[in-house]
Design an enzyme around this catalytic site. Sequence first.
Site, PDB file in Angstrom:
ATOM      1  N   SER A  15       0.827  -1.155   0.015  1.00  0.00           N
ATOM      2  CA  SER A  15      -0.266   0.037   0.268  1.00  0.00           C
ATOM      3  C   SER A  15       0.657   1.179   0.033  1.00  0.00           C
ATOM      4  O   SER A  15       0.337   2.345  -0.542  1.00  0.00           O
ATOM      5  CB  SER A  15      -1.039  -0.165   1.174  1.00  0.00           C
ATOM      6  OG  SER A  15      -0.256  -0.040   2.460  1.00  0.00           O
ATOM      7  N   SER A 135      13.858  -8.001   6.390  1.00  0.00           N
ATOM      8  CA  SER A 135      14.114  -8.008   7.658  1.00  0.00           C
ATOM      9  C   SER A 135      14.645  -6.679   8.115  1.00  0.00           C
ATOM     10  O   SER A 135      14.045  -5.925   7.671  1.00  0.00           O
ATOM     11  CB  SER A 135      15.352  -9.207   8.070  1.00  0.00           C
ATOM     12  OG  SER A 135      15.662  -9.168   9.304  1.00  0.00           O
ATOM     13  N   TYR A 149       9.553  -4.764  18.390  1.00  0.00           N
ATOM     14  CA  TYR A 149       9.955  -4.760  16.882  1.00  0.00           C
ATOM     15  C   TYR A 149      11.298  -5.611  16.864  1.00  0.00           C
ATOM     16  O   TYR A 149      11.321  -6.265  16.004  1.00  0.00           O
ATOM     17  CB  TYR A 149      10.231  -3.413  16.480  1.00  0.00           C
ATOM     18  CG  TYR A 149      10.607  -3.277  14.809  1.00  0.00           C
ATOM     19  CD1 TYR A 149      10.064  -3.797  13.726  1.00  0.00           C
ATOM     20  CD2 TYR A 149      11.825  -2.716  14.733  1.00  0.00           C
ATOM     21  CE1 TYR A 149      10.045  -3.707  12.664  1.00  0.00           C
ATOM     22  CE2 TYR A 149      12.068  -2.679  13.155  1.00  0.00           C
ATOM     23  CZ  TYR A 149      11.274  -3.166  12.287  1.00  0.00           C
ATOM     24  OH  TYR A 149      11.694  -3.043  10.924  1.00  0.00           O
ATOM     25  N   LYS A 153      12.087  -9.163  14.503  1.00  0.00           N
ATOM     26  CA  LYS A 153      13.089  -9.056  13.519  1.00  0.00           C
ATOM     27  C   LYS A 153      14.169 -10.167  13.819  1.00  0.00           C
ATOM     28  O   LYS A 153      14.788 -10.910  12.730  1.00  0.00           O
ATOM     29  CB  LYS A 153      13.738  -7.726  13.075  1.00  0.00           C
ATOM     30  CG  LYS A 153      12.644  -6.648  12.356  1.00  0.00           C
ATOM     31  CD  LYS A 153      12.163  -7.341  11.060  1.00  0.00           C
ATOM     32  CE  LYS A 153      11.134  -6.406  10.286  1.00  0.00           C
ATOM     33  NZ  LYS A 153      10.638  -7.011   9.398  1.00  0.00           N
TER      34      LYS A 153
END
Length: 280
Positions: A15, A135, A149, A153
């Site tokens: 998007s 990543s 977060y 990852k």
Amino acid sequence: MMPHDIGPVLITGCSSGLGHATARVFREAGYVTIATARNLDALTPLVVLGCEALPLDVTNEASRRAAVETAEQRFGPIAVLVNNAGYGQYGPLEEMSPELLQHAFETNVFGLLRMAQLVLPGMRRVGRGRIVNISSVAGRVTTQGGGVYHMTKYAVEAMADALRPEVKPFGIDVVNVLPGPFVSRYGEKAVASIPDTGPDTPYVAYKRNIGKYVLEFLQPDRFGVMPAERVARAVFRAGTVRRPHTRYNVGFWAKFGPIGRALTPDRVVDAYMTREIPLR
């Protein structure tokens, strides 16, 4: 690889930002490019360029299955899956609700692995395929304020190292792209993700300082911050070269940040980051 050598490219999270830029690069190079997002209207500019558009919520099993099945019915087995969908969940770990933790992992880790699981049978049937995971240097270097977060990852890094040798005998490669900071709406969304736990939290100033640090670090004119198109070109390379590296570190911070972190004692890093993001 050239466009006629492979089948369709499916990209999640198109998007805006990196997903949008990556879809443009693949389509402009002549590949059958399937751009996906939860909101189909956001994909209109890519459709104008010739991309195919499909709705996809990577946290929803019915949506995941429908996207892969529709793509395979129309274009054949997926040749390149670009697992780009994800977001940054920020804020102090003490204040992370189970719901916030679950949503971050559902989006950044579980959805990513599930998309790989869904395309792998088709790739195996034709004896080739490429799974490219977006990543981050955040999967190699941790800083306070973005613990959730970073956790997701690091999980993506571990997943790739486990999956890569498992599918290699079938002619399938797994490649991770680890960008450093680049221009996008990531910073605004990361700040918006910080949970509001009211005025009595001991982290009032800390959360404000997290937001300030993230926004300043990602300023377009700041050293090491790249245009999204540079990262998109690296994703394209990871998805199309005949013998890819297992990882592509993109930008100054992704290339040298892990080295500097490995050479610096933990307490020194803690002290520096606490000065950058003070608790009070």
